[in-house]
Design an enzyme around this catalytic site. Sequence first.
Site, short mmCIF file in Angstrom:
data_model
loop_
_atom_site.label_atom_id
_atom_site.label_comp_id
_atom_site.label_asym_id
_atom_site.label_seq_id
_atom_site.Cartn_x
_atom_site.Cartn_y
_atom_site.Cartn_z
CG ASP A 63 45.79 28.05 21.91
OD1 ASP A 63 46.08 27.88 20.80
OD2 ASP A 63 46.23 28.85 22.80
CE1 TYR A 122 51.60 32.75 25.63
CE2 TYR A 122 49.27 32.85 25.95
CZ TYR A 122 50.54 33.47 25.77
OH TYR A 122 50.62 34.74 25.58
CE LYS A 142 52.63 33.88 19.65
NZ LYS A 142 51.82 32.93 20.78
NE ARG A 197 33.43 50.35 18.41
CZ ARG A 197 32.25 50.30 18.59
NH1 ARG A 197 31.50 49.31 18.81
NH2 ARG A 197 31.62 51.69 18.76
C1 LIG Z 1 51.13 33.43 21.85
C2 LIG Z 1 49.96 32.36 22.23
C3 LIG Z 1 48.87 32.94 22.71
C4 LIG Z 1 48.56 34.34 22.74
O1 LIG Z 1 48.59 34.83 21.58
P1 LIG Z 1 48.77 36.54 21.01
O2 LIG Z 1 48.55 36.61 19.73
O3 LIG Z 1 50.16 36.60 21.67
O4 LIG Z 1 47.74 37.22 22.00
C5 LIG Z 1 47.90 31.89 22.84
N1 LIG Z 1 48.13 30.53 22.93
C6 LIG Z 1 49.32 30.11 22.55
C7 LIG Z 1 49.46 28.48 22.64
C8 LIG Z 1 50.44 30.95 22.13
O5 LIG Z 1 51.44 30.45 21.83
#
Ligand SMILES: *Cc1c(COP(=O)(O)O)cnc(C)c1O
Length: 384
Positions: free
Chosen positions: A154, A84, A179, A33
Amino acid sequence: MAGRPPRTPDGPLNPPLVLASTFHAGGPVAYGRDGNDTWSAFEAALGALEGGPCVAFASGMAAASAVFEQVPVGAPVVVPSNGYYGTRAALAGAPAGRFEVRMVDLSDTPAALDAVAGSALVWIESPANPGLEVADLAVLCRGAHQAGAVVAVDNTFMTPLGQRPLEFGADVVVHSVSKLIAGHSDVVLGAAVARPDGGLAERLHRHRSMTGAIPGPLAAYLALRGLRTLPLRLERGQASAGELAHRLVGHREVASVRYPGLASDRWHELARAQMTGFGTMVAFELAGGASAAEAVAGATDLIVHATSLGGVETQIERRARWPGESAPPSLLRLSVGCEDVEDLWDDLGHALEVASRVGRRSRAAKPVRVVTPHTAGGEADPPR
Ligand SMILES: *Cc1c(COP(=O)(O)O)cnc(C)c1O
């Protein structure tokens, strides 16, 4: 070279997939962990690209939550009103009094600077998911720091190859690695990359160990493998996205197109100044409304009708099908992958023709059924 094992004769080029819950005593990690060599390899590579120490998490949302948890109880947090949806939902869903959530359109710089006053954390998403509004990173980082706030960006949509927020003054960059970085629609993973000074990476690492928001080793392995081809996938997707956006402008079924690479785009100059490309995402609204948009998403063949983005396969989705999403009802989000751009245009063009027939019919008769995804326990799952 980052994330590769040392070059020894007959040593492997790639880091092995380490599956271990525990390690021989005497080292700094000891237990699965707290650390794993496969995570570390991925973290070394992504950290090198963003310019700071990287901590991988179980998902993008786990990384985001780890950053939120650094905020004192009750402190104001600024989040984009048009970014998001999962980010807003996570903050809004926290126990009463945990955060004071301030939602603002961060692409509106004066409004954003007003909201930043007295806040503890400013969460920037640029370009925003799904509307692709662009926020001024340098100005917002400066304003937030003057207000004593920590800035998180982000960077899921641009990746470190398209935008490096730490260079604009951000304190931490958060990724949904699920992504573009992993890139093949087969991994859920997240990461946070902090600026090298300040000790935030250490706090995030401790948070990961204590909450157990740890990645699986296989996910980290696949993400590192994906990262190796990110430059090629990004270049291809970006070139095709630009071409498709250009062709969508002026199509009779399309009411508006958002792509920062269009010279006519409201944020084109800002995007040029802070990004090294314009990304693989295109957003467009249909003249025929929500039912026409749903018909387009349902009528594509090569293009996959699915949520999420950043895969090698081009994905389309009407965002407002998710309850709670603030996107306009007819907005389609297109995540452009690696297929031949002419094949993509043929597919999209054909789907738009279908939409035009739906539009004519729905003006005369009843609209097509709008598909709403399954929701668990009456609450909408945050869309991807
Ligand atoms: C998909 C997404 C997230 C969340 O990420 P996960 O890996 O699905 O938890 C956060 N910010 C943006 C811009 C996203 O497209």
